[in-house]
Design a protein around this motif. Structure first.
Motif, PDB file in Angstrom:
ATOM      1  N   GLU A  51      16.855  -2.373   3.785  1.00 44.23           N
ATOM      2  CA  GLU A  51      15.935  -1.530   2.819  1.00 44.23           C
ATOM      3  C   GLU A  51      14.648  -1.108   3.470  1.00 44.23           C
ATOM      4  O   GLU A  51      14.158  -0.130   3.034  1.00 44.23           O
ATOM      5  N   ALA A  52      13.934  -2.156   3.989  1.00 41.68           N
ATOM      6  CA  ALA A  52      12.701  -1.886   4.582  1.00 41.68           C
ATOM      7  C   ALA A  52      12.628  -0.848   5.758  1.00 41.68           C
ATOM      8  O   ALA A  52      11.905   0.150   5.832  1.00 41.68           O
ATOM      9  N   ASP A  53      13.803  -1.043   6.537  1.00 41.75           N
ATOM     10  CA  ASP A  53      13.810  -0.072   7.562  1.00 41.75           C
ATOM     11  C   ASP A  53      14.203   1.330   7.070  1.00 41.75           C
ATOM     12  O   ASP A  53      13.610   2.437   7.603  1.00 41.75           O
ATOM     13  N   ALA A  54      14.865   1.419   6.024  1.00 38.84           N
ATOM     14  CA  ALA A  54      15.268   2.641   5.329  1.00 38.84           C
ATOM     15  C   ALA A  54      14.089   3.333   4.640  1.00 38.84           C
ATOM     16  O   ALA A  54      13.795   4.580   5.172  1.00 38.84           O
ATOM     17  N   VAL A  55      13.346   2.516   4.185  1.00 39.07           N
ATOM     18  CA  VAL A  55      12.057   3.270   3.635  1.00 39.07           C
ATOM     19  C   VAL A  55      11.047   3.565   4.719  1.00 39.07           C
ATOM     20  O   VAL A  55      10.232   4.544   4.389  1.00 39.07           O
ATOM     21  N   GLY A  56      11.095   3.074   5.728  1.00 41.57           N
ATOM     22  CA  GLY A  56      10.130   3.226   6.818  1.00 41.57           C
ATOM     23  C   GLY A  56      10.795   4.624   7.501  1.00 41.57           C
ATOM     24  O   GLY A  56       9.723   5.070   8.317  1.00 41.57           O
ATOM     25  N   ARG A  57      11.771   4.950   7.386  1.00 42.73           N
ATOM     26  CA  ARG A  57      12.071   6.575   7.703  1.00 42.73           C
ATOM     27  C   ARG A  57      11.983   7.672   6.853  1.00 42.73           C
ATOM     28  O   ARG A  57      11.868   8.788   7.266  1.00 42.73           O
ATOM     29  N   PHE A  58      11.185   7.186   5.590  1.00 43.38           N
ATOM     30  CA  PHE A  58      10.567   8.129   4.461  1.00 43.38           C
ATOM     31  C   PHE A  58       9.335   9.078   5.342  1.00 43.38           C
ATOM     32  O   PHE A  58       8.640   8.195   6.255  1.00 43.38           O
ATOM     33  N   ASP A  59       9.056  10.035   5.043  1.00 46.22           N
ATOM     34  CA  ASP A  59       7.521  10.658   5.252  1.00 46.22           C
ATOM     35  C   ASP A  59       6.791  10.653   4.081  1.00 46.22           C
ATOM     36  O   ASP A  59       5.610  10.319   4.026  1.00 46.22           O
ATOM     37  N   VAL A  60       7.492  10.806   2.836  1.00 48.19           N
ATOM     38  CA  VAL A  60       6.905  10.643   1.585  1.00 48.19           C
ATOM     39  C   VAL A  60       7.643   9.779   0.637  1.00 48.19           C
ATOM     40  O   VAL A  60       8.956  10.243   0.698  1.00 48.19           O
TER      41      VAL A  60
ATOM     42  N   ARG B 212       3.372   4.656   3.789  1.00 48.55           N
ATOM     43  CA  ARG B 212       3.751   6.114   3.277  1.00 48.55           C
ATOM     44  C   ARG B 212       3.193   6.405   2.146  1.00 48.55           C
ATOM     45  O   ARG B 212       2.966   5.676   1.135  1.00 48.55           O
ATOM     46  N   PRO B 213       2.624   7.706   2.182  1.00 49.95           N
ATOM     47  CA  PRO B 213       2.010   8.442   0.542  1.00 49.95           C
ATOM     48  C   PRO B 213       3.107   8.518  -0.190  1.00 49.95           C
ATOM     49  O   PRO B 213       4.427   8.641   0.183  1.00 49.95           O
ATOM     50  N   VAL B 214       3.037   8.278  -1.436  1.00 54.05           N
ATOM     51  CA  VAL B 214       3.740   8.732  -2.483  1.00 54.05           C
ATOM     52  C   VAL B 214       3.414   9.574  -3.412  1.00 54.05           C
ATOM     53  O   VAL B 214       2.229  10.397  -3.545  1.00 54.05           O
ATOM     54  N   VAL B 215       4.364  10.091  -4.163  1.00 61.55           N
ATOM     55  CA  VAL B 215       4.258  11.380  -5.414  1.00 61.55           C
ATOM     56  C   VAL B 215       5.004  10.236  -6.443  1.00 61.55           C
ATOM     57  O   VAL B 215       6.145  10.041  -6.238  1.00 61.55           O
ATOM     58  N   ALA B 216       4.344  10.105  -7.445  1.00 59.44           N
ATOM     59  CA  ALA B 216       4.962   9.520  -8.721  1.00 59.44           C
ATOM     60  C   ALA B 216       4.751  10.101 -10.111  1.00 59.44           C
ATOM     61  O   ALA B 216       3.320  10.622 -10.172  1.00 59.44           O
ATOM     62  N   SER B 217       5.302  10.030 -11.174  1.00 63.16           N
ATOM     63  CA  SER B 217       5.052  10.257 -12.314  1.00 63.16           C
ATOM     64  C   SER B 217       3.913   9.330 -12.847  1.00 63.16           C
ATOM     65  O   SER B 217       3.925   8.240 -12.761  1.00 63.16           O
ATOM     66  N   PRO B 218       3.141   9.989 -13.759  1.00 62.56           N
ATOM     67  CA  PRO B 218       2.192   9.123 -14.266  1.00 62.56           C
ATOM     68  C   PRO B 218       2.615   8.438 -15.588  1.00 62.56           C
ATOM     69  O   PRO B 218       2.073   8.738 -16.676  1.00 62.56           O
ATOM     70  N   VAL B 219       3.381   7.446 -15.103  1.00 64.40           N
ATOM     71  CA  VAL B 219       3.806   6.533 -16.297  1.00 64.40           C
ATOM     72  C   VAL B 219       3.692   5.127 -16.089  1.00 64.40           C
ATOM     73  O   VAL B 219       4.005   4.621 -15.045  1.00 64.40           O
ATOM     74  N   GLY B 220       3.414   4.403 -16.964  1.00 59.39           N
ATOM     75  CA  GLY B 220       3.529   2.711 -16.804  1.00 59.39           C
ATOM     76  C   GLY B 220       2.727   2.284 -15.673  1.00 59.39           C
ATOM     77  O   GLY B 220       1.488   2.752 -15.314  1.00 59.39           O
ATOM     78  N   ALA B 221       3.147   1.315 -14.852  1.00 56.16           N
ATOM     79  CA  ALA B 221       2.302   0.795 -13.804  1.00 56.16           C
ATOM     80  C   ALA B 221       2.033   1.656 -12.835  1.00 56.16           C
ATOM     81  O   ALA B 221       1.417   1.443 -12.018  1.00 56.16           O
TER      82      ALA B 221
ATOM     83  N   ALA C  20      -2.381   3.817   1.380  1.00 57.05           N
ATOM     84  CA  ALA C  20      -1.386   3.048   0.482  1.00 57.05           C
ATOM     85  C   ALA C  20      -0.898   1.603   1.058  1.00 57.05           C
ATOM     86  O   ALA C  20      -0.944   0.804   0.255  1.00 57.05           O
ATOM     87  N   ARG C  21      -1.031   1.618   2.441  1.00 53.49           N
ATOM     88  CA  ARG C  21      -0.821   0.151   2.836  1.00 53.49           C
ATOM     89  C   ARG C  21      -1.873  -0.841   2.510  1.00 53.49           C
ATOM     90  O   ARG C  21      -1.492  -1.992   2.009  1.00 53.49           O
ATOM     91  N   ALA C  22      -3.199  -0.278   2.516  1.00 48.47           N
ATOM     92  CA  ALA C  22      -4.325  -0.985   2.286  1.00 48.47           C
ATOM     93  C   ALA C  22      -4.301  -1.530   1.122  1.00 48.47           C
ATOM     94  O   ALA C  22      -4.874  -2.817   0.737  1.00 48.47           O
ATOM     95  N   ARG C  23      -3.869  -0.688   0.089  1.00 48.45           N
ATOM     96  CA  ARG C  23      -3.696  -0.835  -1.195  1.00 48.45           C
ATOM     97  C   ARG C  23      -2.912  -1.922  -1.669  1.00 48.45           C
ATOM     98  O   ARG C  23      -3.023  -2.888  -2.426  1.00 48.45           O
TER      99      ARG C  23
ATOM    100  N   PRO D 288       7.255  -3.074   8.309  1.00 50.19           N
ATOM    101  CA  PRO D 288       6.559  -2.540   9.368  1.00 50.19           C
ATOM    102  C   PRO D 288       6.212  -1.439   9.155  1.00 50.19           C
ATOM    103  O   PRO D 288       6.508  -0.625   8.031  1.00 50.19           O
ATOM    104  N   THR D 289       5.157  -0.687   9.775  1.00 49.12           N
ATOM    105  CA  THR D 289       4.556   0.556   9.558  1.00 49.12           C
ATOM    106  C   THR D 289       4.870   1.456  10.899  1.00 49.12           C
ATOM    107  O   THR D 289       3.951   1.813  11.704  1.00 49.12           O
ATOM    108  N   PRO D 290       6.114   2.292  10.705  1.00 47.10           N
ATOM    109  CA  PRO D 290       6.374   2.896  11.726  1.00 47.10           C
ATOM    110  C   PRO D 290       5.434   4.259  11.782  1.00 47.10           C
ATOM    111  O   PRO D 290       4.769   4.813  10.722  1.00 47.10           O
TER     112      PRO D 290
END
Length: 218
Positions: free
Chosen positions: A112-121, A148-157, A197-200, A45-47
């Motif tokens: 896990e899905a509910d937990a991730v939905g509590r992230f802001d980032v 949720r928007p993300v911040v990630a290292s520029p590595v691999g995938a 992010a969701r659209a991607r 879901p997208t809280p």
């Protein structure tokens, strides 16, 4: 060289990203198909986004991969202390930071899905190395699936998954990590990037789009 021999003998090799596909080609695989890691969006879901500028910075993984989180702990801790933000980990074990509210939850497939939905980032720091280049960004895709928007290292995938400045940021080094998190204290930016992010994920990393292709080809 066991995996190389297996790939040479296989009718086809399914690789989760370009780095793994290149390994299969180098091993002499006759046919290599790239099918990225995907998620079932019905599970995610997208809280609504919180209006607070104090972020809940979320990470999901295992105690083993928590070492990547520790690599960025100085920048994360400094940012959280200054802004009053907190860190929520899922599956990391017992992570504690002086002066920073830190919530550690065990991983469960059911929650896990509910937990991730509590992230802001959502964040996915990684080191530079051959093992990391082979990772397929599943945890990053999970965060994006919840809007949720993300911040990630520029590595691999990660380089393929994250469109920098659209659905989140690619950050290399403490200064870039802090700048990316600062930008996401703006709730409007989080809403906009979260929707992207969701659209991607819907367009490139969802189960229906690849299930049909996989069954048709194999």
């Amino acid at each position: 060289e066991k995996i190389d021999r297996a790939m040479r003998c296989a009718s086809a090799v399914v690789a989760g990203n370009t780095a793994l596909a290149e390994r299969a080609h180098a091993a002499g695989a006759r046919r290599v198909e790239i099918i990225p890691t995907v998620v079932d969006l019905e599970r995610y879901p997208t809280p609504p986004h919180r209006s607070s500028t104090r972020l809940t910075i979320g990470w999901i993984g295992t105690p083993d991969t928590a070492r990547y989180l520790v690599d960025r702990i100085r920048a994360l801790a400094a940012f959280c202390r200054r802004t009053g933000s907190r860190i929520l980990t899922v599956g990391a074990g017992n992570l504690r930071l002086d002066g920073v509210e830190t919530i550690n939850e065990p991983w469960s497939e059911d929650t896990e899905a509910d937990a991730v939905g509590r992230f802001d980032v959502g964040i996915m720091p990684l080191s530079q190395g051959p093992w990391e280049a082979g990772k397929s960004g599943y945890k990053l895709i999970q965060c994006m699936a919840t809007g949720r928007p993300v911040v990630a290292s520029p590595v691999g995938a990660n380089l393929d998954i994250v469109v920098h400045g659209s659905c989140g940021f690619l950050a290399d080094g403490d200064d870039q990590w802090v700048a990316a998190l600062e930008a996401l204290t703006d709730v409007e930016a989080r809403v906009r990037m979260g929707a992207a992010a969701r659209a991607r994920v819907e367009a490139h990393y969802s189960l229906p789009g690849f299930a049909a292709a996989f069954t048709a080809d194999f």
